[in-house]
Scaffold this active site. Structure first.
Site, PDB file in Angstrom:
ATOM      1  CD  GLU A  16      27.703 -23.868   1.628  1.00  0.00           C
ATOM      2  OE1 GLU A  16      28.198 -24.850   2.209  1.00  0.00           O
ATOM      3  OE2 GLU A  16      28.386 -22.957   1.090  1.00  0.00           O
ATOM      4  CB  THR A  47      27.661 -20.811   5.425  1.00  0.00           C
ATOM      5  OG1 THR A  47      27.396 -19.454   5.074  1.00  0.00           O
ATOM      6  CG2 THR A  47      27.622 -21.673   4.181  1.00  0.00           C
ATOM      7  CE1 TYR A  48      27.461 -18.896  14.004  1.00  0.00           C
ATOM      8  CE2 TYR A  48      29.747 -18.259  13.638  1.00  0.00           C
ATOM      9  CZ  TYR A  48      28.624 -18.285  14.452  1.00  0.00           C
ATOM     10  OH  TYR A  48      28.664 -17.692  15.690  1.00  0.00           O
ATOM     11  CB  ALA A  50      32.790 -17.370   3.686  1.00  0.00           C
ATOM     12  CG  HIS A  77      27.195 -24.515   7.571  1.00  0.00           C
ATOM     13  ND1 HIS A  77      28.282 -24.541   6.717  1.00  0.00           N
ATOM     14  CD2 HIS A  77      26.180 -25.072   6.878  1.00  0.00           C
ATOM     15  CE1 HIS A  77      27.932 -25.071   5.562  1.00  0.00           C
ATOM     16  NE2 HIS A  77      26.651 -25.401   5.635  1.00  0.00           N
ATOM     17  CB  ALA A 123      35.087 -31.051  13.363  1.00  0.00           C
ATOM     18  CG  HIS A 147      41.714 -30.232   6.565  1.00  0.00           C
ATOM     19  ND1 HIS A 147      42.676 -29.283   6.865  1.00  0.00           N
ATOM     20  CD2 HIS A 147      40.529 -29.696   6.974  1.00  0.00           C
ATOM     21  CE1 HIS A 147      42.115 -28.240   7.434  1.00  0.00           C
ATOM     22  NE2 HIS A 147      40.810 -28.455   7.514  1.00  0.00           N
ATOM     23  CE  LYS A 163      34.558 -34.651  10.468  1.00  0.00           C
ATOM     24  NZ  LYS A 163      34.873 -33.397   9.739  1.00  0.00           N
ATOM     25  CD  GLN A 174      35.414 -27.261   0.666  1.00  0.00           C
ATOM     26  OE1 GLN A 174      34.571 -26.852  -0.126  1.00  0.00           O
ATOM     27  NE2 GLN A 174      35.602 -26.731   1.867  1.00  0.00           N
TER      28      GLN A 174
END
Length: 287
Positions: A16, A47-48, A50, A77, A123, A147, A163, A174
């Site tokens: 990532e 990623t978009y 953080a 992401h 999501a 989560h 999902k 994660q």
């Protein structure tokens, strides 16, 4: 290439990276990609932004560069907490125009300075929307220890099944630091009827403050052995980094020896760290 097809052929090894901040030249991320290229990852996710922050360089642009310049599969992401259906449609159109086929669908982190939008509460809602509006390979996130907002791990796994049923084809976990937590999670997901590949997310400890911040965000626990290492080298950054890298390498080798579907390394844009870990692992296990 759709990333799902890679899992059908081999164990996956991926990285990532994140776009640079708006104040940082975009060239910096391209230097990182150049350095990662010869490690031949199966894909790199981008990623978009953080912590719910506004993205800097275009995630889609970086994914396009990975594919067209470096010949590396990419996953973009896409968090939805601050998006509307119209804005997501625009992003999907951009992905499609750039040849980006793989999306990591996320709710995203809450930003205290922004009021969340209401089009996508979870999501799973985003997954359904993407499925209805394009032929994308949709990846999802999962939390081996649950989560932070879930009442229990069992409840979180039930929501994860929803999902997956909405259209997720594979999962990236994660970060976690105790492999037994991940193995327990795999048993629970299997019992819940989740049969898609689940990639183990590993973040090497190279900086005490940064890892403490990430742990506070995702709720990962620090096992006693790692806590001792962090305490022992709390005033010795170089030794902490060396010990943290070795800890991550041990984790990854054990995971691969236990037959996990793949390993996803959170590189923090540090190509040297990614190289050291990848080469060390490859000396011990075939990936």
């Amino acid at each position: 290439m759709k990333v799902t097809s890679i899992f059908e052929q081999k164990r996956v090894f991926s990285f990532e990276v994140f776009p640079p901040k708006p104040t940082t030249p975009i060239a910096q991320i391209y230097e990182t990609l150049n350095a990662l290229q010869d490690l031949q990852p199966d894909f790199i996710s981008v990623t978009y932004g953080a912590g719910g922050s506004t993205p800097g360089a275009s995630t889609a642009e970086i994914c396009e560069t990975l594919q067209k310049k470096h010949g590396i599969n990419s996953i973009a992401h896409l968090p939805c907490i601050n998006e509307t259906k119209e804005s997501v449609l625009a992003k999907l159109q951009d992905f499609r125009a750039r040849g980006v086929e793989n999306i990591l669908a996320l709710r995203g982190d809450r930003n205290p300075d922004l009021e969340p939008k209401t089009d996508f509460k979870y999501a799973a809602d985003l997954v359904e929307f993407i499925r209805e509006n394009g032929d994308f390979d949709i990846c999802g996130a999962c939390y081996p220890e649950g989560h932070p907002e879930a009442k229990s791990l069992a409840e979180d796994v039930r929501h994860l099944k929803e999902k997956v049923d909405a259209g997720v084809s594979h999962l990236i976990s994660q970060l976690f630091f105790n492999n037994q937590d991940f193995y327990r999670f795999l048993e629970m997901t299997d019992a819940a009827g989740i049969k898609i590949p689940i990639e183990a997310g590993i973040m090497p400890i190279t900086n005490k403050k940064s890892i403490e911040r990430m742990v506070s965000l995702c709720g990962a626990s620090i096992p006693p052995r790692l806590a001792k290492l962090m305490a022992r080298y709390s005033d010795d950054a170089q030794s902490l980094k060396a010990a943290g890298l070795e800890y991550a390498i041990e984790q990854i080798i054990d995971l691969l020896e236990h037959g996990v579907s793949g390993v996803h390394i959170y590189t923090m844009n540090n190509a040297d760290v990614a190289r050291y870990i990848t080469e060390s692992v490859r000396e011990c296990v075939k990936i």
